[in-house]
Design a protein around this motif. Structure first.
Motif, mmCIF file in Angstrom:
data_model
loop_
_atom_site.group_PDB
_atom_site.id
_atom_site.type_symbol
_atom_site.label_atom_id
_atom_site.label_comp_id
_atom_site.label_asym_id
_atom_site.label_seq_id
_atom_site.Cartn_x
_atom_site.Cartn_y
_atom_site.Cartn_z
ATOM 1 N N ASP A 220 0.850 -1.185 0.000
ATOM 2 C CA ASP A 220 0.000 0.000 0.000
ATOM 3 C C ASP A 220 0.891 1.243 0.000
ATOM 4 O O ASP A 220 2.083 1.165 0.319
ATOM 5 N N LYS A 221 0.315 2.366 -0.343
ATOM 6 C CA LYS A 221 1.064 3.620 -0.386
ATOM 7 C C LYS A 221 1.151 4.217 1.017
ATOM 8 O O LYS A 221 0.139 4.431 1.673
ATOM 9 N N PRO A 222 2.368 4.500 1.508
ATOM 10 C CA PRO A 222 2.505 5.117 2.834
ATOM 11 C C PRO A 222 2.146 6.596 2.791
ATOM 12 O O PRO A 222 2.122 7.216 1.722
ATOM 13 N N VAL A 223 1.875 7.139 3.929
ATOM 14 C CA VAL A 223 1.581 8.572 4.012
ATOM 15 C C VAL A 223 2.780 9.379 3.547
ATOM 16 O O VAL A 223 2.647 10.398 2.864
ATOM 17 N N SER A 224 3.986 8.896 3.891
ATOM 18 C CA SER A 224 5.220 9.568 3.498
ATOM 19 C C SER A 224 6.351 8.551 3.493
ATOM 20 O O SER A 224 6.352 7.604 4.286
ATOM 21 N N PHE A 225 7.334 8.780 2.598
ATOM 22 C CA PHE A 225 8.513 7.923 2.579
ATOM 23 C C PHE A 225 9.560 8.382 3.595
ATOM 24 O O PHE A 225 10.597 7.737 3.753
ATOM 25 N N ASP A 226 9.305 9.484 4.258
ATOM 26 C CA ASP A 226 10.247 10.018 5.233
ATOM 27 C C ASP A 226 9.973 9.524 6.642
ATOM 28 O O ASP A 226 10.574 10.003 7.601
ATOM 29 N N LEU A 227 9.053 8.585 6.808
ATOM 30 C CA LEU A 227 8.734 8.031 8.122
ATOM 31 C C LEU A 227 9.885 7.181 8.638
ATOM 32 O O LEU A 227 10.696 6.673 7.853
ATOM 33 N N PRO A 228 9.974 6.990 9.958
ATOM 34 C CA PRO A 228 10.964 6.048 10.500
ATOM 35 C C PRO A 228 10.738 4.661 9.915
ATOM 36 O O PRO A 228 9.603 4.286 9.590
ATOM 37 N N ALA A 229 11.791 3.898 9.808
ATOM 38 C CA ALA A 229 11.718 2.601 9.133
ATOM 39 C C ALA A 229 10.617 1.688 9.663
ATOM 40 O O ALA A 229 9.868 1.097 8.869
ATOM 41 N N PRO A 230 10.452 1.519 10.984
ATOM 42 C CA PRO A 230 9.376 0.627 11.464
ATOM 43 C C PRO A 230 7.988 1.092 11.029
ATOM 44 O O PRO A 230 7.160 0.280 10.603
ATOM 45 N N GLU A 231 7.731 2.402 11.109
ATOM 46 C CA GLU A 231 6.421 2.913 10.725
ATOM 47 C C GLU A 231 6.228 2.835 9.211
ATOM 48 O O GLU A 231 5.130 2.534 8.724
#
Length: 514
Positions: A378-389
């Protein structure tokens, strides 16, 4: 009689005049036709070749026109690497004798009487870089063929790769029977069908251990039926069949893989691509003993066609410009290209793509074991999130299942004993039963598996940060803790477990395997 002869002579004259006029017309049209065909071929290769780690372009170097035929010469330039380790930029030249229509002599000689615009007789040109290949093909053009162009711009023809015997280096020798492929395509290559045959392809080599290795493929047949979809990707089916694959290391008996079949099928719906890839081995044999059959099936779904096309084209342009690292395969992107790639990736993930190893199975006479794994993204809210999230948002769901047949374990143990020279069937059966029960007991004691009838089973489902493992719901942290503790317990059991020899020694008298 004179009237009949006069009519026949008149018909021949008329036919000759029409053929001459047709040949002259073809000669006038040929430059434009070649230019259009080359441009189309370059566009198609630009979309497909990057998937192989290569890029290629075709260029018309020269064209000498005559009334009934023409001579053309092409340059094909390659860039990239097939093995991901040896980058190279090289070029081939192809010579082409083009017979003008409507009735090329080579077609008349094979009783192909339908009129065509032209017939191309092409062959790879000799060069210092290809000298070893030409020498291995007894000096003739190792790659050649014929293609006829219809007035409706359809194509029909063949490709022949000549038999080859050559040394790649001091350790490796190739013995190839040759390959013949016949093909047909509609105008603008919208639809393509092809079939091919090969008798054998053998590679012999010396390994680092100084042992010899022989790998031989026998009896290949291939078929292909594809059409260009709305997205410009080719859709349809391809199949490759091999009667036998034979692998031999040193002086040991060869391992035989019989009736190998590879199929792939690509489809398109709502601007999304899906594909299936299957690999089947009818039987694996060693020393005359049939061990079992194997099957593997992969699928991908919901691939946004436009986003995928854009990513392939970007990778192709980077290959051509030498901006792809030969060792890692990673592209060197500018800021603008990075932004484009990120946009395409977001669009691809927004389509909720999925990939699955739907089945990896091994089947013996009395049982079948299998493994499956499915992953939906699925598409994440942002690619700049911490790796676990980021990982949590990327994985929409994951399913995995392992099924081990106790009967299959017994079959494999029995075959191993037979290959080792054991002849006591009762002792072999006891050993097979004992080892399958021991494997079952260890798996159940570890809490990583459950017993499902006569099969050892383990299943995992993940979604929304929750895990269902063998029917029990838990958090991700609880699952990790269970896996670590169970794995440690299993390792300890392995240390304390009796060795195979000790187990076998418990059997008495004639039931003991020596």
């Amino acid at each position: 009689m004179k009237k009949i002869a006069g009519s026949a002579l008149g018909a021949v004259v008329v036919l000759g005049a029409l053929s001459t006029a047709g040949a002259w017309y073809t000669g006038q049209q040929l430059p434009a036709v070649l230019e259009t065909s080359i441009q189309q071929a370059n566009e198609d290769m630009g979309k497909t070749m990057p998937a192989l780690g290569l890029s290629a372009t075709i260029e018309l170097v020269s064209l000498e026109r005559q009334l009934f035929s023409s001579n053309a010469r092409y340059r094909i330039q390659f860039a990239g690497s097939l093995d991901g380790e040896s980058p190279s930029n090289f070029e081939w030249f192809v010579t082409d004798r083009i017979e003008h229509g409507p009735f090329p002599l080579s077609r008349l000689q094979t009783l192909k009487l339908l009129p065509v615009m032209a017939t191309s007789n092409y062959a790879l040109e000799r060069s210092p870089e290809l000298e070893k290949w030409f020498a291995g093909s007894q000096g003739g053009a190792p790659l050649q063929g014929q293609v006829s162009l219809g007035y409706d711009r359809s194509l029909s023809g063949n490709l022949r790769v000549q038999p080859l015997q050559m040394a790649l280096d001091e350790q490796t020798q190739i013995d190839f029977s040759g390959l013949e492929i016949d093909f047909d395509s509609s105008a603008n290559v919208e639809k393509i069908s092809a079939s091919g045959v090969m008798d054998s392809f053998k590679v012999t080599s010396t390994l680092a251990t100084d042992e010899s290795m022989r790998l031989e493929f026998k009896g290949m047949n291939l078929t292909s039926n594809t059409r260009k979809g709305v997205s410009d990707f080719y859709l349809g089916q391809n199949e490759v069949r091999l009667q036998q694959i034979e692998l031999q290391i040193g002086e040991s008996a060869p391992i035989l893989f019989k009736d190998f079949v590879q199929r792939d099928e690509t489809s398109e719906a709502n601007q999304q691509l899906s594909a299936r890839y299957s690999y089947d081995i009818g039987m694996i044999s060693y020393q005359g003993n049939d061990i079992g059959s194997s099957q593997m099936l992969w699928t991908v779904k919901n691939l946004d066609a436009a986003a995928l096309q854009s990513m392939v084209e970007l990778y192709g342009s980077l290959l051509q410009s030498g901006k792809v690292d030969s060792e890692s395969g990673m592209p060197q992107l500018t800021d603008e290209q990075t932004a484009q790639f990120k946009t395409d990736l977001e669009k691809l993930l927004a389509g909720k793509p999925g990939m699955a190893l739907e089945k990896l199975a091994f089947k013996t006479a009395n049982g079948e074991s299998s493994f499956s794994l499915a992953l939906d993204l699925d598409k994440p809210v942002s690619f700049d999130l911490p790796a676990p999230e980021l990982t949590k948002q990327l994985i929409a769901q994951l399913d995995a299942k392992l099924l081990v047949s106790k009967a299959m374990i017994g079959d494999v143990v029995g075959v191993q004993a037979t290959i080792a020279g054991e002849t006591d069937k009762e002792a072999i059966a006891q050993q097979a039963t004992m080892l399958s029960e021991m494997a079952s007991g260890m798996a159940l004691a570890s809490e990583l598996a459950v017993l499902q009838g006569e099969d050892i089973s383990s299943s995992l489902h993940y979604a929304n940060d929750q895990v269902t493992f063998n029917g029990k719901q838990m958090t991700v942290d609880q699952f990790v803790a269970l896996a670590m503790s169970s794995g440690g317990g299993l390792a300890g059991m392995g240390d304390d477990a009796p060795a195979d020899d000790a187990l076998l020694d418990e059997s008495e008298g004639e039931n003991t395997l020596q």
